[in-house]
Design an enzyme around this catalytic site. Structure first.
Site, PDB file in Angstrom:
ATOM      1  N   ASP B  11     -15.309  -1.257  -0.107  1.00  0.00           N
ATOM      2  CA  ASP B  11     -14.468  -0.838   1.021  1.00  0.00           C
ATOM      3  C   ASP B  11     -15.157  -1.361   2.285  1.00  0.00           C
ATOM      4  O   ASP B  11     -16.136  -0.782   2.739  1.00  0.00           O
ATOM      5  CB  ASP B  11     -14.357   0.690   1.052  1.00  0.00           C
ATOM      6  CG  ASP B  11     -13.505   1.166   2.223  1.00  0.00           C
ATOM      7  OD1 ASP B  11     -12.565   0.448   2.614  1.00  0.00           O
ATOM      8  OD2 ASP B  11     -13.802   2.256   2.756  1.00  0.00           O
ATOM      9  N   GLU B  71     -10.944  -3.849  -0.785  1.00  0.00           N
ATOM     10  CA  GLU B  71      -9.788  -3.274  -0.112  1.00  0.00           C
ATOM     11  C   GLU B  71      -9.325  -4.226   0.985  1.00  0.00           C
ATOM     12  O   GLU B  71     -10.111  -4.779   1.735  1.00  0.00           O
ATOM     13  CB  GLU B  71     -10.129  -1.901   0.474  1.00  0.00           C
ATOM     14  CG  GLU B  71      -8.875  -1.154   0.862  1.00  0.00           C
ATOM     15  CD  GLU B  71      -9.031   0.351   0.846  1.00  0.00           C
ATOM     16  OE1 GLU B  71      -9.218   0.924  -0.236  1.00  0.00           O
ATOM     17  OE2 GLU B  71      -8.954   0.959   1.916  1.00  0.00           O
ATOM     18  N   ASP B 144     -16.107   6.650   2.221  1.00  0.00           N
ATOM     19  CA  ASP B 144     -16.088   5.198   1.988  1.00  0.00           C
ATOM     20  C   ASP B 144     -16.582   4.838   0.586  1.00  0.00           C
ATOM     21  O   ASP B 144     -16.229   3.801   0.036  1.00  0.00           O
ATOM     22  CB  ASP B 144     -16.935   4.475   3.052  1.00  0.00           C
ATOM     23  CG  ASP B 144     -16.368   4.681   4.448  1.00  0.00           C
ATOM     24  OD1 ASP B 144     -15.279   4.167   4.724  1.00  0.00           O
ATOM     25  OD2 ASP B 144     -17.005   5.396   5.251  1.00  0.00           O
TER      26      ASP B 144
END
Lengths: 165, 165
Positions: B11, B71, B144
């Site tokens: 991420d 992501e 996260d």
């Protein structure tokens, strides 16, 4: 500014990236090397980024610049282009950091102002003035190559506090 | 899908980047490792990018993933954040390419849809479902970190063509 320096100027792009190495020697500027590197937009993004990163490392190893000057982005472009350019700039800044070189960033307007004397100068005016300042034959530079030399010239001007001819 | 695979989920962020390594072994998913790495926004951007790049390489060397799942970005954020995130994603994709690993990208909505069953799921719902799917204690994951594990889980779901529990 008495010292001699070598500046690697970079005009980042996700397809074409321009490079321009400018040396300041005894108060005079000289183009050491310049060019562009192109990678097909049909290749995967990760591969294109690897290509750009390798090319920056190669330029640094070949010319031993003291610092890197990179053109900043227009914030006005559409978000998708900004994102792509952000990826390219990311690996360029990384290559400079990995090589222990300081990075200076200049907005396109600041580069034009410094090189041509007007922040609204056209691409052609920039290329023409860069050629004149560096003693290169007129009309021989690619646009992205001229922009890369221009950002290096802009940084030398800023360092010296006054235009250097 | 019979084969066993290890997926490194990432991420990306310009300040906090989450990592999550998920293994699929004999049809069952397992969290191998996860965490976050933080770098002060007061450090120069080039230094932050070097930190993120090194951390991705370290994760790859430590866990030998077969692929990387990252992501994708919201395009709706303001242009300046998109640019910063673009820089971070650039060095992440570079690290994967340099390690010879394929990269798969998923939009946040697709990750939520895959993990929770709704593209509009909240951060808490994602963390809770990821913990459940991977047999981790509820409430222990950083946001996260959970997002990084979620994108790895999403990729495993996509590969398998169906949810894996």
């Amino acid at each position: 500014m008495a010292e001699n320096v070598i500046v690697l100027g970079i005009d980042p792009g996700s397809v074409v990236t321009g490079f321009g190495v400018v040396a300041l020697e005894n108060g005079r500027m000289r183009a050491v090397s310049s060019g562009i590197t192109r990678v097909s937009s049909e290749r995967p993004l990760s591969e294109r980024l690897q290509h750009i990163h390798s090319e920056v490392i190669r330029q640094i190893e070949a010319h031993h610049p003291d610092m890197v000057a990179v053109e900043d982005l227009f914030y006005a472009k559409n978000v998708k282009s900004v994102l792509k350019l952000g990826h390219a700039r990311g690996v360029i800044l990384l290559a400079a950091a990995q090589s222990g070189l300081p990075v200076h960033e200049y907005a396109p307007r600041a580069v034009k102002q410094s090189v041509v004397g007007s922040g609204a100068a056209s691409k052609d005016q920039v290329a023409s003035m860069v050629s004149r300042l560096l003693g290169l034959e007129q009309g021989t530079l690619e646009a992205d190559e001229a922009d890369a030399l221009a950002v290096a010239v802009c940084h030398i001007h800023r360092m010296s506090g006054a235009p250097v001819r």
